[in-house]
Design an enzyme around this catalytic site. Sequence first.
Site, short mmCIF file in Angstrom:
data_model
loop_
_atom_site.label_atom_id
_atom_site.label_comp_id
_atom_site.label_asym_id
_atom_site.label_seq_id
_atom_site.Cartn_x
_atom_site.Cartn_y
_atom_site.Cartn_z
N THR A 142 89.94 -34.59 20.11
CA THR A 142 90.16 -35.58 18.92
C THR A 142 90.14 -34.58 17.61
O THR A 142 89.35 -35.08 16.82
CB THR A 142 88.84 -36.40 19.01
N ASN A 144 91.40 -34.12 13.67
CA ASN A 144 92.00 -34.79 12.55
C ASN A 144 93.23 -34.10 12.23
O ASN A 144 93.79 -33.08 12.97
CB ASN A 144 91.18 -34.90 11.16
N PHE A 146 94.23 -32.24 9.63
CA PHE A 146 94.24 -30.85 9.38
C PHE A 146 93.71 -30.01 10.37
O PHE A 146 94.07 -28.82 10.47
CB PHE A 146 93.13 -30.65 8.42
N GLU A 147 92.92 -30.43 11.14
CA GLU A 147 92.49 -29.34 12.37
C GLU A 147 93.55 -29.22 13.50
O GLU A 147 93.86 -28.36 13.89
CB GLU A 147 91.39 -30.08 13.29
N SER A 181 92.57 -39.16 12.27
CA SER A 181 92.99 -39.75 10.63
C SER A 181 94.33 -38.90 10.37
O SER A 181 94.33 -37.65 10.91
CB SER A 181 91.80 -39.55 10.16
N THR A 227 81.65 -39.89 11.46
CA THR A 227 82.88 -40.77 12.16
C THR A 227 83.49 -40.09 12.84
O THR A 227 84.13 -40.60 14.15
CB THR A 227 83.38 -41.21 10.86
N GLY A 228 83.77 -38.85 12.87
CA GLY A 228 84.36 -38.13 13.96
C GLY A 228 83.64 -37.91 15.12
O GLY A 228 84.36 -38.10 16.23
N ASP A 229 82.52 -37.81 15.13
CA ASP A 229 81.39 -37.84 16.34
C ASP A 229 81.65 -39.09 16.99
O ASP A 229 81.47 -39.27 18.21
CB ASP A 229 80.03 -37.31 15.89
#
Length: 306
Positions: A142, A144, A146-147, A181, A227-229
């Site tokens: 999962t 974002n 950029f990652e 995102s 929020t990512g978690d």
Amino acid sequence: CYCQCHFCSMSTAVVKYFCVLLQVLGFEVDTVNSVQFSNHTGYAHWKGQVLNSDELHELYEGLKLNKVNRYDYVLTGYTRDTSFLAMVVDIVQELKQQNSNLVYVCDPVMGDKWNGEGSMYVPKDLLPVYRDKVVPVADIITPNQFEAELLTGRKIHTEKEALEVMDMLHAMGPETVVITSSDLQAPLGNNYLIALGSHRKTKADGTKMTQRIRVESPKVDAVFVGTGDLFAAMLLAWTHKHPNNLKVACEKTVSAMQHVLQRTIKSAKAQAGEGNKPNSAQLELRMVQSKKDIENPEIIVKATVL
């Protein structure tokens, strides 16, 4: 439905998001902190320790000695130590030997974009460990935008390029890739945030089938931490309940997140007072207050099949 889910995450400040959510949804959870911080890093100050591989190994050995190290899922998030991350890979491989159906969900937490510019907020030497060791053993990732760009070395400017990057990530190992995102232009307008999902399965005859979706959710004008978690844990739960339907799993994940974020910002603004910007403490995610929405989210965000 009760499953065991072992995961390594960040401090107790964010572990609570995982635990509350997964326990509410019927999972038995064993937690291991990757860092032990006084609070999450969205505050101006924090104190604590970063766990290394030796400390993780010692904790895992305790689970093994008691023969309670059989799991259905592993979920990992924030960490700051490369040796810890490499040890996670060793543990996941061992657990998969015990249970070939184990699903490893990895949130490759490394950085994000602000005002169009990406930057890492973990040590840069974590990137090659994620790219070369962690992602290849993961089943669901999962990142974002950029990652995802960091992991593949490809920039994303269009939806087409995002789909190509997800194909590259599939080729590295994971069957399910969700870019949680992005700064891509949403068809619904500038007030919406785009997430993209891709699920690839190999049929019995050897052919590959891919389901792709786009999710557009309303932007919330605040900086939240966790929020990512929250997304990764929720996606684990809903893909477990809807294993062959990424569309429904993402709709429930993003809808539940919207309920949590809207409740959080409403509460934060009330605490801050009219005309004042909420601070980090006031923007702590309202997880307990959102229990019903987590258990049975009203679908307020629909996914589009691409």
